[in-house]
Design an enzyme around this catalytic site. Structure first.
Site, PDB file in Angstrom:
ATOM      1  N   MET A 296       2.508  13.224 -10.046  1.00 56.59           N
ATOM      2  CA  MET A 296       1.086  12.916  -9.889  1.00 56.59           C
ATOM      3  C   MET A 296       0.310  13.492 -11.072  1.00 56.59           C
ATOM      4  SD  MET A 296       0.740  11.092  -7.249  1.00 56.59           S
ATOM      5  CE  MET A 296      -1.056  11.013  -7.310  1.00 56.59           C
TER       6      MET A 296
ATOM      7  N   HIS B 106       2.483  -0.832  -5.947  1.00 58.76           N
ATOM      8  CA  HIS B 106       2.411   0.554  -5.486  1.00 58.76           C
ATOM      9  C   HIS B 106       1.432   0.633  -4.309  1.00 58.76           C
ATOM     10  CE1 HIS B 106       2.693   4.933  -6.200  1.00 58.76           C
ATOM     11  NE2 HIS B 106       1.410   4.968  -5.847  1.00 58.76           N
TER      12      HIS B 106
ATOM     13  N   MET C  29      -2.166   7.037   3.153  1.00 62.84           N
ATOM     14  CA  MET C  29      -2.836   8.344   3.299  1.00 62.84           C
ATOM     15  C   MET C  29      -3.236   8.570   4.745  1.00 62.84           C
ATOM     16  SD  MET C  29      -5.368   8.102   0.068  1.00 62.84           S
ATOM     17  CE  MET C  29      -4.784   7.664  -1.565  1.00 62.84           C
TER      18      MET C  29
ATOM     19  N   SER D 183      -1.390  -0.084  -8.331  1.00 63.17           N
ATOM     20  CA  SER D 183      -1.809   0.479  -7.052  1.00 63.17           C
ATOM     21  C   SER D 183      -2.953  -0.370  -6.514  1.00 63.17           C
ATOM     22  CB  SER D 183      -2.281   1.920  -7.244  1.00 63.17           C
ATOM     23  OG  SER D 183      -3.082   2.288  -6.143  1.00 63.17           O
TER      24      SER D 183
ATOM     25  N   HIS E 151       4.134   4.902  -1.531  1.00 66.30           N
ATOM     26  CA  HIS E 151       3.840   6.307  -1.838  1.00 66.30           C
ATOM     27  C   HIS E 151       3.205   6.939  -0.598  1.00 66.30           C
ATOM     28  CE1 HIS E 151       1.122   9.177  -4.469  1.00 66.30           C
ATOM     29  NE2 HIS E 151       1.931   9.846  -3.678  1.00 66.30           N
TER      30      HIS E 151
ATOM     31  N   ASP F 234      -0.329   2.980  -1.490  1.00 67.04           N
ATOM     32  CA  ASP F 234      -0.684   4.374  -1.203  1.00 67.04           C
ATOM     33  C   ASP F 234      -1.039   4.563   0.258  1.00 67.04           C
ATOM     34  OD1 ASP F 234      -0.627   5.673  -3.860  1.00 67.04           O
ATOM     35  OD2 ASP F 234      -2.114   4.136  -4.348  1.00 67.04           O
TER      36      ASP F 234
ATOM     37  N   MET G 229       1.509   9.658   1.375  1.00 72.11           N
ATOM     38  CA  MET G 229       0.739  10.909   1.256  1.00 72.11           C
ATOM     39  C   MET G 229       0.382  11.306   2.674  1.00 72.11           C
ATOM     40  SD  MET G 229      -1.536   9.873  -2.039  1.00 72.11           S
ATOM     41  CE  MET G 229      -1.080   8.160  -1.912  1.00 72.11           C
TER      42      MET G 229
ATOM     43  N   ASP H 256       1.454   8.678 -11.882  1.00 73.29           N
ATOM     44  CA  ASP H 256       0.433   8.052 -11.031  1.00 73.29           C
ATOM     45  C   ASP H 256      -0.873   8.829 -11.100  1.00 73.29           C
ATOM     46  OD1 ASP H 256      -0.983   6.830  -8.972  1.00 73.29           O
ATOM     47  OD2 ASP H 256       0.353   7.514  -7.375  1.00 73.29           O
TER      48      ASP H 256
HETATM   49  C1  DX5 Z   1      -3.998   8.542  -5.737  1.00 80.07           C
HETATM   50  C2  DX5 Z   1      -3.019   7.403  -5.641  1.00 80.07           C
HETATM   51  C3  DX5 Z   1      -2.970   6.537  -6.836  1.00 80.07           C
HETATM   52  C4  DX5 Z   1      -4.253   5.875  -7.203  1.00 80.07           C
HETATM   53  C5  DX5 Z   1      -4.227   5.543  -8.652  1.00 80.07           C
HETATM   54  O1  DX5 Z   1      -3.766   9.419  -4.695  1.00 80.07           O
HETATM   55  O2  DX5 Z   1      -1.714   7.892  -5.443  1.00 80.07           O
HETATM   56  O3  DX5 Z   1      -1.906   5.602  -6.746  1.00 80.07           O
HETATM   57  O4  DX5 Z   1      -4.514   4.720  -6.464  1.00 80.07           O
HETATM   58  O5  DX5 Z   1      -5.484   5.065  -9.003  1.00 80.07           O
HETATM   59  P1  DX5 Z   1      -6.019   5.157 -10.497  1.00 80.07           P
HETATM   60  O6  DX5 Z   1      -5.056   4.387 -11.360  1.00 80.07           O
HETATM   61  O7  DX5 Z   1      -7.364   4.524 -10.399  1.00 80.07           O
HETATM   62  O8  DX5 Z   1      -6.071   6.611 -10.864  1.00 80.07           O
HETATM   63 ZN    ZN Z   2       0.026   6.521  -5.585  1.00 74.21          ZN
END
Ligand code: DX5
Ligand code: ZN
Length: 214
Positions: A136, A33, A37, A8, A66, A35, A68, A174
């Site tokens: 998650m 990956h 948001m 990520s 991913h 993310d 969100m 994740d």
């Molecule tokens: C959180 C994300 C993750 C995050 C993981 O909402 O979906 O992908 O970046 O980060 P670490 O590995 O640091 O928990």
């Molecule tokens: Zn993620």
């Protein structure tokens, strides 16, 4: 078949990201990956299609996006044009089966994601429409949180149900993945490990290697 690694980039330095992507790919990661948001579904805002497009130019591995975001069905077409695997949250207010099907129809692999508050049984009926399920192991929204062990039972329940339905689905986990929790997740049935803060360190290559060996 060894476990797949999906770093990520959330905690990376975005101005030097292409260097890190090259290092990760040389080290043998299987995908990236990303993310997304929106500040509504989760209390944080990250990036969208333009940034993913830029990352796509600098990467050779599949992009695992991913989402969100609230009511993700509104944006599937845009993200499908830059993603290889496109995932959204079961809890985000979209028609689940239709959205999974649309992702596949647009040529992407589909992924259904569940938050820590969701029980795996709730999504069993959608498994035939999934290429991957993402469990998650932290509350979505931020990198650097601690792994929630409750994800382990969810992974093993999903693995058993996929076997029961005769489905070959990737199980991704994740949040809070490090050398120790990665092993626990793989033992519970995870086939794809997302890791952010653990990999974006001065030991990036060694840590990819260690995770690949699980
Ligand atoms: C959180 C994300 C993750 C995050 C993981 O909402 O979906 O992908 O970046 O980060 P670490 O590995 O640091 O928990
Ligand atoms: Zn993620």
């Amino acid at each position: 078949m060894s476990v797949k690694i999906s770093p990520s980039v959330l905690t990376a330095d975005f101005l030097t990201l292409s260097d890190d992507i090259a290092r990760l790919e040389t080290a043998g990661v299987d995908m990236l990956h990303l993310d997304v948001m929106d500040g509504i579904f989760v209390p944080n805002i990250s990036f969208g299609v333009p940034v993913i497009k830029a990352i796509k130019k600098h990467s050779t591995v599949p992009l695992d996006v991913h989402l969100m975001i609230d009511r993700p069905h509104r944006y599937i077409k845009e993200f499908a044009s830059v993603a290889d695997i496109l995932g959204f949250h079961y809890e985000a207010g979209s028609p689940v089966a239709e959205t999974l099907q649309e992702i596949r129809d647009l040529g992407c692999k589909s992924c259904l994601t569940i938050k820590p508050c969701t029980e795996p049984e709730e999504i069993f009926e959608f498994l035939p429409l999934c290429d991957m399920v993402l469990v998650m192991s932290v509350e979505p929204g931020f990198g650097g949180q601690s792994f929630m062990p409750s994800a382990l039972l969810k992974l093993s329940k999903l693995k058993a149900e996929c076997e029961r339905q005769g489905l070959n689905i990737e199980l991704e986990v994740d949040g809070g993945i490090n050398g120790e929790t990665a092993l626990q997740a793989v033992e519970a049935g995870a086939t794809v490990l997302v890791a952010g803060s653990y990999l974006f360190s001065d030991q990036m290559e060694e840590r990819v290697k260690l995770m690949k060996s699980l």
